[in-house]
Design an enzyme around this catalytic site. Structure first.
Site, PDB file in Angstrom:
ATOM      1  N   ASP A  63       0.920  -1.152  -0.063  1.00 58.07           N
ATOM      2  CA  ASP A  63       0.119  -0.006   0.069  1.00 58.07           C
ATOM      3  C   ASP A  63       0.772   1.224   0.071  1.00 58.07           C
ATOM      4  OD1 ASP A  63      -2.951   0.846   0.111  1.00 58.07           O
ATOM      5  OD2 ASP A  63      -2.249   1.875   1.686  1.00 58.07           O
ATOM      6  N   GLY A 142      -0.648   7.345 -11.641  1.00 57.57           N
ATOM      7  CA  GLY A 142      -1.114   7.976 -10.525  1.00 57.57           C
ATOM      8  C   GLY A 142      -0.417   9.395 -10.458  1.00 57.57           C
ATOM      9  N   LYS A 164      12.952   5.909 -12.253  1.00 62.13           N
ATOM     10  CA  LYS A 164      12.485   6.108 -10.844  1.00 62.13           C
ATOM     11  C   LYS A 164      12.658   4.883  -9.808  1.00 62.13           C
ATOM     12  CE  LYS A 164       7.826   5.406  -9.873  1.00 62.13           C
ATOM     13  NZ  LYS A 164       6.280   4.976  -9.952  1.00 62.13           N
ATOM     14  N   ARG A 170       8.906   2.648  -3.653  1.00 61.90           N
ATOM     15  CA  ARG A 170       8.453   1.093  -3.765  1.00 61.90           C
ATOM     16  C   ARG A 170       9.737   0.491  -3.758  1.00 61.90           C
ATOM     17  NH1 ARG A 170       5.080   2.249  -7.289  1.00 61.90           N
ATOM     18  NH2 ARG A 170       3.520   2.475  -5.712  1.00 61.90           N
TER      19      ARG A 170
END
Ligand code: IMP
Length: 188
Positions: A63, A142, A164, A170
């Protein structure tokens, strides 16, 4: 190759996680619509992981979200629900920051891993940045078009594409997971 079941219905996250866990066999597990009732990223990640428990030797769920200082940490755990579409969510953040509130922000990711009948383990990653004046770039998903990482060269995550992974929230969370998976045994 160790099989990892990743509980997600987000194809962008799946693509990133397959890049990040290149030494593992990552399979997607569909857990349908899970009520993300937790107050933290870690709680929500573990809710999703528990929904997939037992469907792979190791089950993981993630999440994540964007915290903006000038919005007192919003959208936070509501990042996916801040508006109906990615464009709407980006518009809302830019509109709410138009009055001059602080654009300092961070992406946070929590990964929850369940192995066998062991306790859930949580690994977190953070990347600090600022919210861009307007969206830039087409890669990613997003809020990527409005997030400029402080450690980068001024490009947004959506302009960086797979680059990234050098410093994303992440990437950092999954690197910790990979270390745990490769340094502990399944009975741990
Ligand atoms: P989740 O699928 O409930 O974890 O929702 C996370 C939401 O946070 C996503 O839908 C995005 O809106 C946002 N988010 C999380 N990670 C990223 C990222 O790496 N880039 C852009 N947006 C992200």
């Amino acid at each position: 190759m160790m099989r990892i079941g990743f509980a997600t219905s987000n194809p962008h996250k799946l693509a990133e996680v397959r890049r990040l866990l290149a030494g593992f066999d990552v399979v997607a597990l569909d857990v349908g619509a899970v009520d993300e009732t937790g107050e933290t990223f870690a709680e929500n990640a573990c809710i999703k992981a528990r929904a997939a428990r037992g469907r792979a030797p190791v089950v993981v769920a993630e999440d994540s979200g964007l915290e903006v200082d000038g919005l007192r940490g919003a959208p936070g755990v509501y990042s996916a629900r801040y508006a109906a579409t990615d464009a709407g969510r980006i518009d809302r953040v830019l509109r709410e920051l138009a009055g001059g509130a602080s654009r300092r922000a961070r992406f946070v990711a929590a990964v929850c891993a369940l192995r066998g009948d062991g306790e859930p383990r949580v690994f977190e990653g953070v990347v600090e940045g600022v919210i861009a004046p307007e969206p830039r770039g087409d890669a990613g998903f997003g809020y990527d078009p409005i997030f400029i990482p402080l450690e980068g060269d001024g490009r947004t995550f959506a302009e960086l594409g797979a680059e990234k992974d050098r410093f994303s929230h992440r990437a950092r969370a999954f690197a910790k997971l990979a270390t745990w998976l490769t340094t502990t045994t399944s009975s741990a």
